[in-house]
Design a protein around this motif. Structure first.
Motif, PDB file in Angstrom:
ATOM      1  N   MET A   1       0.847  -1.178   0.000  1.00 20.08           N
ATOM      2  CA  MET A   1       0.000   0.000   0.000  1.00 20.08           C
ATOM      3  C   MET A   1       0.889   1.237   0.000  1.00 20.08           C
ATOM      4  O   MET A   1       1.855   1.322   0.740  1.00 20.08           O
ATOM      5  CB  MET A   1      -0.914  -0.014   1.232  1.00 20.08           C
ATOM      6  CG  MET A   1      -1.715   1.250   1.407  1.00 20.08           C
ATOM      7  SD  MET A   1      -2.944   1.158   2.723  1.00 20.08           S
ATOM      8  CE  MET A   1      -4.282   0.438   1.797  1.00 20.08           C
ATOM      9  N   LYS A   2       0.495   2.228  -0.819  1.00 20.10           N
ATOM     10  CA  LYS A   2       1.245   3.477  -0.921  1.00 20.10           C
ATOM     11  C   LYS A   2       0.372   4.633  -0.428  1.00 20.10           C
ATOM     12  O   LYS A   2      -0.727   4.846  -0.950  1.00 20.10           O
ATOM     13  CB  LYS A   2       1.676   3.738  -2.361  1.00 20.10           C
ATOM     14  CG  LYS A   2       2.655   2.718  -2.898  1.00 20.10           C
ATOM     15  CD  LYS A   2       3.261   3.106  -4.232  1.00 20.10           C
ATOM     16  CE  LYS A   2       2.240   3.471  -5.268  1.00 20.10           C
ATOM     17  NZ  LYS A   2       2.822   3.693  -6.604  1.00 20.10           N
ATOM     18  N   ILE A  41       3.276  -0.345   4.824  1.00 24.24           N
ATOM     19  CA  ILE A  41       2.919   0.824   4.021  1.00 24.24           C
ATOM     20  C   ILE A  41       4.171   1.520   3.522  1.00 24.24           C
ATOM     21  O   ILE A  41       5.114   1.750   4.269  1.00 24.24           O
ATOM     22  CB  ILE A  41       2.053   1.810   4.833  1.00 24.24           C
ATOM     23  CG1 ILE A  41       0.744   1.143   5.247  1.00 24.24           C
ATOM     24  CG2 ILE A  41       1.778   3.076   4.029  1.00 24.24           C
ATOM     25  CD1 ILE A  41      -0.123   1.991   6.164  1.00 24.24           C
ATOM     26  N   ILE A 133      -4.487   6.944   8.537  1.00 21.48           N
ATOM     27  CA  ILE A 133      -3.869   5.710   7.999  1.00 21.48           C
ATOM     28  C   ILE A 133      -4.790   4.526   8.256  1.00 21.48           C
ATOM     29  O   ILE A 133      -5.040   3.721   7.354  1.00 21.48           O
ATOM     30  CB  ILE A 133      -2.489   5.478   8.642  1.00 21.48           C
ATOM     31  CG1 ILE A 133      -1.493   6.548   8.174  1.00 21.48           C
ATOM     32  CG2 ILE A 133      -1.973   4.077   8.320  1.00 21.48           C
ATOM     33  CD1 ILE A 133      -0.229   6.615   9.005  1.00 21.48           C
ATOM     34  N   LEU A 137      -6.635   1.391   5.875  1.00 24.29           N
ATOM     35  CA  LEU A 137      -6.430  -0.054   6.076  1.00 24.29           C
ATOM     36  C   LEU A 137      -7.760  -0.736   6.238  1.00 24.29           C
ATOM     37  O   LEU A 137      -7.993  -1.833   5.906  1.00 24.29           O
ATOM     38  CB  LEU A 137      -5.562  -0.302   7.326  1.00 24.29           C
ATOM     39  CG  LEU A 137      -4.147   0.244   7.244  1.00 24.29           C
ATOM     40  CD1 LEU A 137      -3.437   0.055   8.577  1.00 24.29           C
ATOM     41  CD2 LEU A 137      -3.359  -0.412   6.119  1.00 24.29           C
TER      42      LEU A 137
END
Length: 137
Positions: A1-2, A41, A133, A137
């Motif tokens: 994940m970016k 991440i 963040i 997720l």
């Protein structure tokens, strides 16, 4: 994940500027903690005091990243251009603010970003970024 984290004007002064509002920790130190806490991440971080540079970064990450966390600082309340950039990209954006902007001056109650953001997190200190963040997720 970016995930890209974009911080606007004066946020380079975290740890020095108004510690009673923003705390004593620099953002770079906090980012190091986030990278340790979320090793899965890939984070990109950018800070600028220049509105156009923030718009350029939104364009750069806005079609290929999984999420953008944007604290546009005072530009939140003045920049139609940043609001339009958020509207024009496909990557979801979470607007964050370290302080509770609604407990501050009246002009800070308006956001040109919020109508086009996936969500808004306000007033939880630097933890606002971690909450953003977790929303990705």
């Amino acid at each position: 994940m970016k995930i890209a984290i974009l911080n606007g004007p004066n946020l380079n002064l975290l740890g020095k500027r108004e510690p009673e509002i923003y705390g004593n920790l620099t953002f770079e130190a906090y980012l190091s903690d986030l990278k340790s806490k979320f090793p899965e991440i890939s984070f990109t971080y950018f800070q600028s005091n220049i509105e156009g540079e923030l718009i350029d970064q939104l364009h750069a990450y806005g079609f290929s990243y999984d999420g953008i966390i944007l604290n546009a600082g005072a530009y939140t309340h003045t920049s139609i251009g940043i609001g339009d950039a958020v509207k024009g990209i496909t990557t979801p954006v979470i607007e964050v603010h370290i302080s509770n902007t609604f407990s501050r001056e009246e002009f800070r109650h308006q956001s040109y970003i919020s109508p086009n953001a996936k969500g808004v997190i306000i007033g939880f200190g630097l933890q606002s970024y971690e909450l953003a963040i977790q929303s990705f997720l």
